[in-house]
Motif scaffolding. Structure first.
Motif, PDB file in Angstrom:
ATOM      1  N   ASN A  35       0.798  -1.228   0.000  1.00  0.00           N
ATOM      2  CA  ASN A  35       0.000   0.000   0.000  1.00  0.00           C
ATOM      3  C   ASN A  35       0.832   1.280   0.000  1.00  0.00           C
ATOM      4  OD1 ASN A  35       1.029  -0.054   2.559  1.00  0.00           O
ATOM      5  ND2 ASN A  35      -0.925   0.136   3.630  1.00  0.00           N
ATOM      6  N   ARG A  36       2.129   1.184  -0.353  1.00  0.00           N
ATOM      7  CA  ARG A  36       2.945   2.389  -0.315  1.00  0.00           C
ATOM      8  C   ARG A  36       3.321   2.907  -1.702  1.00  0.00           C
ATOM      9  NH1 ARG A  36       4.759   4.849   3.643  1.00  0.00           N
ATOM     10  NH2 ARG A  36       6.723   5.489   2.650  1.00  0.00           N
ATOM     11  N   GLY A  37       3.617   2.014  -2.615  1.00  0.00           N
ATOM     12  CA  GLY A  37       4.030   2.460  -3.937  1.00  0.00           C
ATOM     13  C   GLY A  37       3.581   1.516  -5.033  1.00  0.00           C
ATOM     14  N   LYS A  38       3.841   1.916  -6.256  1.00  0.00           N
ATOM     15  CA  LYS A  38       3.364   1.156  -7.408  1.00  0.00           C
ATOM     16  C   LYS A  38       4.172  -0.115  -7.642  1.00  0.00           C
ATOM     17  CE  LYS A  38       1.494   5.316  -9.545  1.00  0.00           C
ATOM     18  NZ  LYS A  38       1.558   6.289 -10.635  1.00  0.00           N
ATOM     19  N   VAL A  39       5.474  -0.062  -7.406  1.00  0.00           N
ATOM     20  CA  VAL A  39       6.317  -1.227  -7.677  1.00  0.00           C
ATOM     21  C   VAL A  39       5.947  -2.391  -6.769  1.00  0.00           C
ATOM     22  CG1 VAL A  39       8.666  -2.141  -7.646  1.00  0.00           C
ATOM     23  CG2 VAL A  39       8.238   0.145  -8.554  1.00  0.00           C
ATOM     24  N   ILE A 175       4.801  -0.367   9.658  1.00  0.00           N
ATOM     25  CA  ILE A 175       3.645   0.210  10.363  1.00  0.00           C
ATOM     26  C   ILE A 175       2.480   0.500   9.406  1.00  0.00           C
ATOM     27  CG2 ILE A 175       5.115   1.188  12.161  1.00  0.00           C
ATOM     28  CD1 ILE A 175       4.727   3.945  10.866  1.00  0.00           C
ATOM     29  N   HIS A 176       2.627   0.079   8.135  1.00  0.00           N
ATOM     30  CA  HIS A 176       1.571   0.216   7.126  1.00  0.00           C
ATOM     31  C   HIS A 176       1.160   1.673   6.898  1.00  0.00           C
ATOM     32  CE1 HIS A 176       1.209  -4.121   7.210  1.00  0.00           C
ATOM     33  NE2 HIS A 176       1.017  -4.093   8.516  1.00  0.00           N
ATOM     34  N   LYS A 177       2.150   2.544   6.891  1.00  0.00           N
ATOM     35  CA  LYS A 177       1.866   3.951   6.613  1.00  0.00           C
ATOM     36  C   LYS A 177       1.678   4.137   5.116  1.00  0.00           C
ATOM     37  CE  LYS A 177       3.513   8.666   7.295  1.00  0.00           C
ATOM     38  NZ  LYS A 177       4.557   9.547   7.874  1.00  0.00           N
ATOM     39  N   LYS A 178       0.535   4.645   4.721  1.00  0.00           N
ATOM     40  CA  LYS A 178       0.221   4.796   3.308  1.00  0.00           C
ATOM     41  C   LYS A 178       0.846   6.065   2.728  1.00  0.00           C
ATOM     42  CE  LYS A 178      -4.155   2.243   3.374  1.00  0.00           C
ATOM     43  NZ  LYS A 178      -5.596   2.292   3.045  1.00  0.00           N
ATOM     44  N   THR A 179       0.982   6.074   1.407  1.00  0.00           N
ATOM     45  CA  THR A 179       1.407   7.267   0.680  1.00  0.00           C
ATOM     46  C   THR A 179       0.268   7.667  -0.260  1.00  0.00           C
ATOM     47  OG1 THR A 179       2.319   6.120  -1.247  1.00  0.00           O
ATOM     48  CG2 THR A 179       3.763   6.349   0.677  1.00  0.00           C
ATOM     49  N   SER A 180       0.477   8.740  -0.999  1.00  0.00           N
ATOM     50  CA  SER A 180      -0.544   9.195  -1.956  1.00  0.00           C
ATOM     51  C   SER A 180      -0.331   8.595  -3.337  1.00  0.00           C
ATOM     52  CB  SER A 180      -0.511  10.729  -2.059  1.00  0.00           C
ATOM     53  OG  SER A 180       0.757  11.157  -2.533  1.00  0.00           O
ATOM     54  N   MET A 181       0.696   7.747  -3.499  1.00  0.00           N
ATOM     55  CA  MET A 181       1.048   7.247  -4.830  1.00  0.00           C
ATOM     56  C   MET A 181      -0.036   6.397  -5.473  1.00  0.00           C
ATOM     57  SD  MET A 181       5.071   6.283  -4.440  1.00  0.00           S
ATOM     58  CE  MET A 181       6.244   7.479  -3.790  1.00  0.00           C
ATOM     59  N   LEU A 182      -0.855   5.756  -4.651  1.00  0.00           N
ATOM     60  CA  LEU A 182      -1.896   4.890  -5.191  1.00  0.00           C
ATOM     61  C   LEU A 182      -3.266   5.575  -5.214  1.00  0.00           C
ATOM     62  CD1 LEU A 182      -0.856   1.559  -3.418  1.00  0.00           C
ATOM     63  CD2 LEU A 182      -0.212   2.363  -5.695  1.00  0.00           C
ATOM     64  N   GLY A 186      -3.660   6.028  -9.264  1.00  0.00           N
ATOM     65  CA  GLY A 186      -2.281   6.242  -9.693  1.00  0.00           C
ATOM     66  C   GLY A 186      -1.991   7.585 -10.309  1.00  0.00           C
ATOM     67  N   TYR A 187      -3.015   8.338 -10.673  1.00  0.00           N
ATOM     68  CA  TYR A 187      -2.829   9.668 -11.268  1.00  0.00           C
ATOM     69  C   TYR A 187      -2.491  10.676 -10.171  1.00  0.00           C
ATOM     70  CZ  TYR A 187      -4.452  14.317 -12.821  1.00  0.00           C
ATOM     71  OH  TYR A 187      -4.560  15.667 -13.081  1.00  0.00           O
ATOM     72  N   TYR A 188      -1.466  11.507 -10.424  1.00  0.00           N
ATOM     73  CA  TYR A 188      -1.071  12.507  -9.434  1.00  0.00           C
ATOM     74  C   TYR A 188      -1.352  13.903 -10.003  1.00  0.00           C
ATOM     75  CZ  TYR A 188       1.476  14.792  -5.690  1.00  0.00           C
ATOM     76  OH  TYR A 188       1.806  15.571  -4.613  1.00  0.00           O
ATOM     77  N   PRO A 189      -2.416  14.568  -9.522  1.00  0.00           N
ATOM     78  CA  PRO A 189      -2.776  15.876 -10.074  1.00  0.00           C
ATOM     79  C   PRO A 189      -1.834  16.982  -9.606  1.00  0.00           C
ATOM     80  CG  PRO A 189      -4.225  15.317  -8.239  1.00  0.00           C
ATOM     81  CD  PRO A 189      -3.343  14.116  -8.469  1.00  0.00           C
ATOM     82  N   LEU A 190      -1.532  17.880 -10.513  1.00  0.00           N
ATOM     83  CA  LEU A 190      -0.743  19.068 -10.189  1.00  0.00           C
ATOM     84  C   LEU A 190      -1.641  20.298 -10.326  1.00  0.00           C
ATOM     85  CD1 LEU A 190       2.543  18.284 -12.185  1.00  0.00           C
ATOM     86  CD2 LEU A 190       2.145  17.985  -9.734  1.00  0.00           C
TER      87      LEU A 190
END
Length: 294
Positions: A35-39, A175-182, A186-190
């Motif tokens: 749940n942290r990154g795409k890879v 500790i299962h800390k999530k990121t915003s990568m997913l 998967g789209y990351y708006p700017l």
């Protein structure tokens, strides 16, 4: 002298054992990450089915709004990786195929990164925890100059790329800390950034005539009956060397040039990246051109 040599040998043996143990512990942690990154999400996943998979660099990650495909009834995910090159995009697709993904269409952002075949060190590092657990990853790295150190020296890869796969990342994974990568499929708006650089100079950039990793992606799609859609994505108005896109078209006629699909600077967050509004306009154009029955 004899005592010194014995002491030295003991230190070496203990260091090697600690390295082996730490290598095993870190790898075990990353083998559980989902749940942290795409890879790691792809590596630790089972077979999935997608109508649309998006690959590329930040110019894919920030330019293709996956939810808009979903709204049209197309299961989609944006696997673009900011900072990534075609080296990593090719490996990502290989991993999906290794995991028995069923994919109907691959959209590849293929423009600026056609000028080189080097890996993006920080992004490529994200695959390294699994190098002993995937023949696909091992083979992909085999021709890299640091392969033997990364593969055969215990814990070396975690030390070398501590900022990406070191203690901090291992701890957050535990500790299962999530990121915003997913998030956002998967789209990351700017968004519009005050004082952002709205100029670029690509005069000296030239696409390789046969980029190895681009050809790998195209070949993988053909071998697995995946419809391959390669596109060049927009840049801001004030760019020197825009004939680069003509060079790409000449070297790779199948790559479709969408550089002018969105043109006004108000749709850009920086010169090479559209903001959320621009990305939505661009994605709508792609959906209309490829996924709407005429």
């Amino acid at each position: 002298m004899k005592k010194f040599l014995i002491y030295t040998v003991k230190i070496i043996v203990i260091t090697a054992l600690v390295a082996v143990v730490l290598d095993g512990l870190y790898t075990a942690v990353f083998m559980q990450s989902r749940n942290r990154g795409k890879v790691e999400t792809v590596f630790n996943s089972e077979a999935k089915k997608y109508d649309v998979v998006i690959l590329g660099s930040s110019r894919a990650n920030n330019h293709f709004v996956a939810q808009m495909f979903e709204d049209k009834g197309l299961k989609a995910f944006n696997y673009g990786m900011s900072g990534g090159h075609l080296f990593e995009a090719s490996l990502m697709l290989k991993l999906m195929i290794e995991r028995k993904y069923v994919i109907k269409n691959v959209i590849l952002e293929a423009d600026l990164n056609l000028s080189g075949e080097k890996k993006a060190e920080g992004i490529a590092a994200l695959f390294l925890p699994y190098i002993h657990n995937s023949e696909t990853i091992k083979k992909h790295f085999e021709n890299e100059k640091d392969f033997y150190e990364l593969y055969y020296i215990p814990f070396y890869r975690y030390i070398k790329y501590d900022g990406k796969i070191g203690f901090r990342e291992a701890f957050f994974t535990v500790i299962h800390k999530k990121t915003s990568m997913l998030d956002n499929l998967g789209y990351y708006p700017l968004f519009k950034t005050k004082g952002a650089n709205m100029k670029n100079d690509i005069v000296n950039l030239n696409p390789l005539p046969h980029n190895k990793y681009y050809e790998e992606i195209k070949g993988l799609c053909k071998a697995n009956n995946i419809n391959f859609i390669a596109v060049m994505t927009p840049m801001c108005e004030n760019v020197k060397g825009m004939n680069y896109f003509d060079k790409v078209k000449k070297a790779y006629p199948e790559i479709l040039n969408y550089e002018n699909a969105v043109v006004e600077d108000k749709y850009f967050s920086s010169c090479g990246h559209m903001n959320d509004t621009g990305a939505k306009l661009f994605t709508a154009r792609i959906i209309n051109d490829f996924f709407v029955k005429k």
